[in-house]
Design a protein around this motif. Structure first.
Motif, PDB file in Angstrom:
ATOM      1  N   ILE A 163       0.833  -1.289  -0.089  1.00  0.00           N
ATOM      2  CA  ILE A 163      -0.140  -0.093  -0.128  1.00  0.00           C
ATOM      3  C   ILE A 163       0.677   1.168  -0.030  1.00  0.00           C
ATOM      4  O   ILE A 163       1.666   1.456   0.878  1.00  0.00           O
ATOM      5  N   THR A 164       0.817   1.990  -0.888  1.00  0.00           N
ATOM      6  CA  THR A 164       1.409   3.271  -1.136  1.00  0.00           C
ATOM      7  C   THR A 164       0.717   4.359  -0.317  1.00  0.00           C
ATOM      8  O   THR A 164      -0.561   4.269  -0.205  1.00  0.00           O
ATOM      9  N   GLY A 165       1.577   5.241   0.415  1.00  0.00           N
ATOM     10  CA  GLY A 165       0.904   5.999   1.342  1.00  0.00           C
ATOM     11  C   GLY A 165       0.209   5.715   2.466  1.00  0.00           C
ATOM     12  O   GLY A 165      -0.764   5.863   2.974  1.00  0.00           O
ATOM     13  N   GLY A 166       0.887   4.299   3.126  1.00  0.00           N
ATOM     14  CA  GLY A 166       0.114   3.534   3.949  1.00  0.00           C
ATOM     15  C   GLY A 166       0.430   3.854   5.337  1.00  0.00           C
ATOM     16  O   GLY A 166       0.089   2.783   6.298  1.00  0.00           O
ATOM     17  N   ASN A 167       1.127   4.959   5.681  1.00  0.00           N
ATOM     18  CA  ASN A 167       1.524   5.373   6.962  1.00  0.00           C
ATOM     19  C   ASN A 167       0.449   6.071   7.729  1.00  0.00           C
ATOM     20  O   ASN A 167       0.518   6.257   9.027  1.00  0.00           O
ATOM     21  N   ARG A 168      -0.633   6.472   7.235  1.00  0.00           N
ATOM     22  CA  ARG A 168      -1.641   7.229   7.877  1.00  0.00           C
ATOM     23  C   ARG A 168      -2.938   7.099   7.014  1.00  0.00           C
ATOM     24  O   ARG A 168      -2.988   6.586   5.913  1.00  0.00           O
ATOM     25  N   GLY A 169      -3.909   7.777   7.663  1.00  0.00           N
ATOM     26  CA  GLY A 169      -5.337   7.654   7.201  1.00  0.00           C
ATOM     27  C   GLY A 169      -5.808   6.428   6.456  1.00  0.00           C
ATOM     28  O   GLY A 169      -5.864   5.301   7.072  1.00  0.00           O
ATOM     29  N   ARG A 190      -6.724  -3.452   8.197  1.00  0.00           N
ATOM     30  CA  ARG A 190      -7.785  -4.273   8.203  1.00  0.00           C
ATOM     31  C   ARG A 190      -7.331  -5.737   7.402  1.00  0.00           C
ATOM     32  O   ARG A 190      -7.565  -6.789   7.644  1.00  0.00           O
ATOM     33  N   LEU A 191      -6.315  -5.654   6.465  1.00  0.00           N
ATOM     34  CA  LEU A 191      -5.984  -6.577   5.636  1.00  0.00           C
ATOM     35  C   LEU A 191      -4.968  -7.441   6.468  1.00  0.00           C
ATOM     36  O   LEU A 191      -4.931  -8.739   6.417  1.00  0.00           O
ATOM     37  N   ILE A 192      -4.295  -7.008   7.449  1.00  0.00           N
ATOM     38  CA  ILE A 192      -3.419  -7.813   8.216  1.00  0.00           C
ATOM     39  C   ILE A 192      -4.214  -8.603   9.242  1.00  0.00           C
ATOM     40  O   ILE A 192      -3.828  -9.692   9.425  1.00  0.00           O
ATOM     41  N   GLN A 193      -5.209  -7.827   9.461  1.00  0.00           N
ATOM     42  CA  GLN A 193      -6.400  -8.803  10.344  1.00  0.00           C
ATOM     43  C   GLN A 193      -6.973  -9.891   9.651  1.00  0.00           C
ATOM     44  O   GLN A 193      -7.135 -11.072  10.174  1.00  0.00           O
ATOM     45  N   ARG A 239       8.139   3.792   9.176  1.00  0.00           N
ATOM     46  CA  ARG A 239       8.757   2.555  10.074  1.00  0.00           C
ATOM     47  C   ARG A 239       7.855   2.546  11.257  1.00  0.00           C
ATOM     48  O   ARG A 239       7.262   1.540  11.698  1.00  0.00           O
ATOM     49  N   LYS A 240       7.399   3.658  11.837  1.00  0.00           N
ATOM     50  CA  LYS A 240       6.868   3.663  13.166  1.00  0.00           C
ATOM     51  C   LYS A 240       5.433   3.101  12.788  1.00  0.00           C
ATOM     52  O   LYS A 240       4.953   2.230  13.712  1.00  0.00           O
ATOM     53  N   ALA A 241       4.768   3.659  11.794  1.00  0.00           N
ATOM     54  CA  ALA A 241       3.453   2.952  11.334  1.00  0.00           C
ATOM     55  C   ALA A 241       3.371   1.614  11.210  1.00  0.00           C
ATOM     56  O   ALA A 241       2.712   1.013  11.601  1.00  0.00           O
ATOM     57  N   ALA A 242       4.642   1.078  10.464  1.00  0.00           N
ATOM     58  CA  ALA A 242       4.727  -0.346  10.231  1.00  0.00           C
ATOM     59  C   ALA A 242       5.054  -1.183  11.446  1.00  0.00           C
ATOM     60  O   ALA A 242       4.301  -2.310  11.571  1.00  0.00           O
ATOM     61  N   ASP A 243       5.770  -0.605  12.369  1.00  0.00           N
ATOM     62  CA  ASP A 243       5.861  -1.345  13.810  1.00  0.00           C
ATOM     63  C   ASP A 243       4.498  -1.320  14.404  1.00  0.00           C
ATOM     64  O   ASP A 243       4.461  -2.586  15.006  1.00  0.00           O
ATOM     65  N   ARG A 244       3.742  -0.415  14.348  1.00  0.00           N
ATOM     66  CA  ARG A 244       2.630  -0.493  14.993  1.00  0.00           C
ATOM     67  C   ARG A 244       1.584  -1.466  14.607  1.00  0.00           C
ATOM     68  O   ARG A 244       0.785  -1.986  15.353  1.00  0.00           O
ATOM     69  N   LEU A 245       1.539  -1.520  13.251  1.00  0.00           N
ATOM     70  CA  LEU A 245       0.766  -2.553  12.313  1.00  0.00           C
ATOM     71  C   LEU A 245       1.037  -3.907  12.386  1.00  0.00           C
ATOM     72  O   LEU A 245       0.505  -4.733  12.331  1.00  0.00           O
ATOM     73  N   GLY A 246       2.654  -4.004  12.642  1.00  0.00           N
ATOM     74  CA  GLY A 246       3.017  -5.486  12.189  1.00  0.00           C
ATOM     75  C   GLY A 246       3.107  -5.771  10.815  1.00  0.00           C
ATOM     76  O   GLY A 246       2.990  -7.047  10.379  1.00  0.00           O
ATOM     77  N   ALA A 247       3.652  -4.630  10.093  1.00  0.00           N
ATOM     78  CA  ALA A 247       3.632  -4.437   8.606  1.00  0.00           C
ATOM     79  C   ALA A 247       5.012  -4.466   8.392  1.00  0.00           C
ATOM     80  O   ALA A 247       5.921  -4.146   9.180  1.00  0.00           O
TER      81      ALA A 247
END
Length: 230
Positions: free
Chosen positions: A6-12, A20-23, A39-47
């Protein structure tokens, strides 16, 4: 397991779609221009995270090489990165202002799609989902009952008209990859000044297409309610 970028996947909306897709059991990579925030967003998501500036050839090609090396394929690409640009009246609008919006929303989509097509062709039921907008719909912007008719955003709206048509042209020309456009609608994010429905509702259309697997259509334009008029 489905691998999605997902491009621009760090917010919004991109961040919510990733969650949702990880879920749903997918392996998700998020691309973001800002490496620290990404990286912070990815770490929060587990992505997974890959630095990706859709306006820069070198950045996009490096991101594709990273996924080729780390994963070897891609099943779903969500071209979500987009900007509103400077809001100005059409009579005052300059070519540079339009070009700035198109560089991300249109040329960035083309750049990313081209770079990742080889990885998509190595995937299972490859799918590209382009985030469009009802603001680019000729029908909706002329319907006084629709919120889209209340805004004059010439650069952004026309860029999303282009996104929709590019999606249709890709779908016609590349039958081995499914191409679809989805409209999140007016969603309450930083992008809209927190106006509109929830980010969960806004992500529904993209998540639905991204989880259809072998039932994924091609050449469609939808929002969470169904077919979007154009």
């Amino acid at each position: 397991m489905t691998t999605t970028l997902i491009t621009g996947g760090n917010r919004g909306l991109g961040h919510e779609a990733a969650r949702r897709l990880i879920q749903a059991g997918q392996t998700v990579w998020i691309g973001a221009r800002d490496a620290e925030n990404g990286r912070k967003a990815a770490d929060r998501l587990g992505a997974g995270f890959v630095q990706l500036d859709v306006t820069d050839d070198a950045s996009v090609n490096a991101a594709a090489e990273t996924l080729r090396t780390r994963v070897g394929h891609l099943d779903v690409l969500i071209n979500n990165a987009g900007i509103l640009g400077e809001v100005t009246s059409p009579e005052e609008m300059t070519a540079d202002q339009v070009r700035h919006v198109y560089e991300t929303n249109v040329f960035g989509l083309v750049r990313v799609t081209r770079a990742f097509l080889p990885l998509l062709r190595a995937g299972s039921v490859p799918s590209v989902i382009n985030i469009t907008s009802g603001l680019g719909s000729f029908t909706l912007t002329h319907d006084p009952e629709r919120v889209e008719s209340h805004y004059v955003l010439a650069a952004y709206s026309s860029s999303k008209s282009a996104v929709t048509m590019l999606t249709m042209q890709y779908a016609k020309a590349i039958p081995d990859v499914r191409f679809n456009a989805v409209d999140p609608g007016q969603t309450a994010t930083e992008f809209t000044g927190r106006l509109g429905h929830s980010v969960e509702e806004g992500a529904e259309a993209a998540v639905r297409i991204a989880t259809l697997g072998p039932d994924t259509p091609t050449g469609t334009v939808t929002d969470r309610a169904g077919v979007l008029p154009w």
